[in-house]
Enzyme design. Structure first.
Site, mmCIF file in Angstrom:
data_model
loop_
_atom_site.group_PDB
_atom_site.id
_atom_site.type_symbol
_atom_site.label_atom_id
_atom_site.label_comp_id
_atom_site.label_asym_id
_atom_site.label_seq_id
_atom_site.Cartn_x
_atom_site.Cartn_y
_atom_site.Cartn_z
ATOM 1 N N GLU A 276 15.518 3.394 67.420
ATOM 2 C CA GLU A 276 14.775 4.298 68.808
ATOM 3 C C GLU A 276 15.510 5.678 68.814
ATOM 4 O O GLU A 276 16.962 5.683 68.750
ATOM 5 C CB GLU A 276 15.430 3.363 70.099
ATOM 6 C CG GLU A 276 14.394 3.762 71.262
ATOM 7 C CD GLU A 276 14.594 2.595 72.246
ATOM 8 O OE1 GLU A 276 14.648 1.136 71.721
ATOM 9 O OE2 GLU A 276 14.928 3.089 73.343
ATOM 10 N N LYS B 94 23.288 -0.065 71.523
ATOM 11 C CA LYS B 94 23.227 1.434 71.624
ATOM 12 C C LYS B 94 24.300 1.985 70.697
ATOM 13 O O LYS B 94 25.669 1.708 70.504
ATOM 14 C CB LYS B 94 23.713 1.987 73.089
ATOM 15 C CG LYS B 94 23.023 1.388 74.305
ATOM 16 C CD LYS B 94 21.673 2.369 74.222
ATOM 17 C CE LYS B 94 21.238 2.106 75.654
ATOM 18 N NZ LYS B 94 19.834 3.046 75.683
ATOM 19 N N LYS C 114 8.399 3.423 79.312
ATOM 20 C CA LYS C 114 9.316 3.172 80.529
ATOM 21 C C LYS C 114 8.294 3.314 81.750
ATOM 22 O O LYS C 114 8.243 4.492 82.106
ATOM 23 C CB LYS C 114 10.472 4.034 80.905
ATOM 24 C CG LYS C 114 11.578 3.621 79.389
ATOM 25 C CD LYS C 114 12.611 4.796 79.646
ATOM 26 C CE LYS C 114 14.038 4.220 79.185
ATOM 27 N NZ LYS C 114 13.947 3.641 77.923
ATOM 28 N N ASP D 51 19.416 1.930 69.470
ATOM 29 C CA ASP D 51 19.041 3.019 70.208
ATOM 30 C C ASP D 51 19.994 3.951 70.138
ATOM 31 O O ASP D 51 21.118 3.921 70.729
ATOM 32 C CB ASP D 51 18.922 2.415 71.690
ATOM 33 C CG ASP D 51 18.223 3.497 72.515
ATOM 34 O OD1 ASP D 51 17.823 4.678 72.049
ATOM 35 O OD2 ASP D 51 18.020 3.347 73.508
ATOM 36 N N ASP E 155 11.640 7.446 72.376
ATOM 37 C CA ASP E 155 11.987 7.158 73.603
ATOM 38 C C ASP E 155 11.895 8.608 74.534
ATOM 39 O O ASP E 155 11.266 8.487 75.300
ATOM 40 C CB ASP E 155 13.116 6.043 73.978
ATOM 41 C CG ASP E 155 13.425 5.374 75.100
ATOM 42 O OD1 ASP E 155 12.347 5.790 75.999
ATOM 43 O OD2 ASP E 155 14.492 4.768 75.261
HETATM 44 MG MG MG Z 1 16.206 4.223 74.554
#
Ligand code: MG
Length: 311
Positions: free
Chosen positions: A189, A134, A238, A163, A214
């Site tokens: 992402e 992240k 997701k 991400d 995302d």
């Molecule tokens: Mg993500």
């Protein structure tokens, strides 16, 4: 088809708060549901909302479950509105019954910041070869420094994806993408916030590193809209919050999109249903983003036993 319907809310603690550019998250809350058909055969589903990501809230999902009668039908399930995508997924996947799984490669989620430098080795020893880190949590100078250390530390055969959770601006996104191009990063992402779709579309043409949407494609409706507006990069899906699994399956088949299936920290019940969709639609053989079990104190089996023991 008629089903007897029972549900139970759950809470599950993370071993450490999950830091993203949306903030800090320390408890996963959701709902496990059970449908029993006329023969008494039971199947399970999970509602795992992520409201800060674009699904309904837990409270909205609970309200929906509470107002349902003890007995529901397939019509009840297929008429759940699109404003309750996590409910659509939980009920419809429970109605689909038993899951059969194909082998998939998993991407292991590293903690933000310096902690990633200690965690990757443990995951590597467990067999992970793809990692996600992240960014957009600390300053770009600090993160680039850790990024370089991480790249140095990771074996050459490891793959890394980043991400940003929409936490970058146009300038920092360009700096990151130059670094990504240089080091052969799998994809970046959601560099920019959801509102900046056009800027991300433009950015996706300027660097060789692929961009993945995302937050911009949290639900099936957003997925369809982004595709129609020309997105041909990676789509992070997701399943647990995307909505109806049958419609999602149809969309993936029709458009042959480059999809990366990913977790919302659901339990094994939601995960099995999500992985079924992943196995059917993983056109580019991307590692699936379900390498997250190390984020929970309690393993799935213990957690599910605790939720259901007194029913
Ligand atoms: Mg993500």
């Amino acid at each position: 088809m008629r089903y007897r319907f029972v549900f139970r809310p759950y809470r599950r603690l993370f071993t450490r708060p999950l830091q993203t550019s949306h903030g800090s998250w320390d408890v996963r809350e959701g709902i496990i549901l059970r449908l029993s058909d006329e023969t008494g055969r039971a199947s399970w589903g999970e509602i795992a909302p992520l409201s800060w990501f674009g699904s309904e809230t837990l409270e909205q999902a609970l309200d929906f479950c509470r107002q349902l009668p003890n007995e529901i039908t397939s019509e009840t399930i297929f008429s759940i509105p699109a404003t309750l995508p996590a409910c659509q997924f939980g009920f419809e996947s429970a109605g689909e019954g038993a899951q059969e799984l194909l082998p998939l490669e998993y991407s292991g989620l590293l903690p933000a910041g310096q902690a990633a430098l200690h965690q990757w080795q443990t995951l590597w020893n467990q067999g992970y070869r793809t990692f996600k880190w992240k960014i957009g949590v600390a300053t770009i100078q600090e993160e680039l420094k850790v990024f370089h250390q991480l790249i140095q530390a990771l074996p050459a055969s490891a793959q890394l994806r980043l991400d940003a959770n929409g936490g970058l601006c146009a300038n920092s996104a360009s700096v990151w993408l130059q670094a990504c191009d240089h080091f052969g990063i799998e994809f970046l992402e959601q560099p920019l916030p959801v509102e900046q779709f056009d800027a991300m579309l433009e950015l996706s043409t300027r660097y060789s590193t692929q961009l993945a949407l995302d937050e911009s494609v949290a639900t099936l409706e957003q997925l369809e809209a982004s595709y129609q507006q020309g997105w041909r990069g990676v789509f992070v899906i997701k399943p647990c919050i995307a909505g109806s699994p049958s419609r999602l399956r149809q969309f993936c088949r029709e458009h042959e999109i480059d999809a990366v299936f990913s977790s919302v920290f659901e339990t094994a019940i939601g995960r099995l249903a999500a992985l079924k969709l992943a196995a059917e639609n993983n056109r580019h053989n991307r590692a699936v983003g379900f390498g997250i079990s190390h984020w929970f104190e309690e393993d799935d089996e213990i957690c599910l036993e605790r939720i259901w023991k007194d029913l």
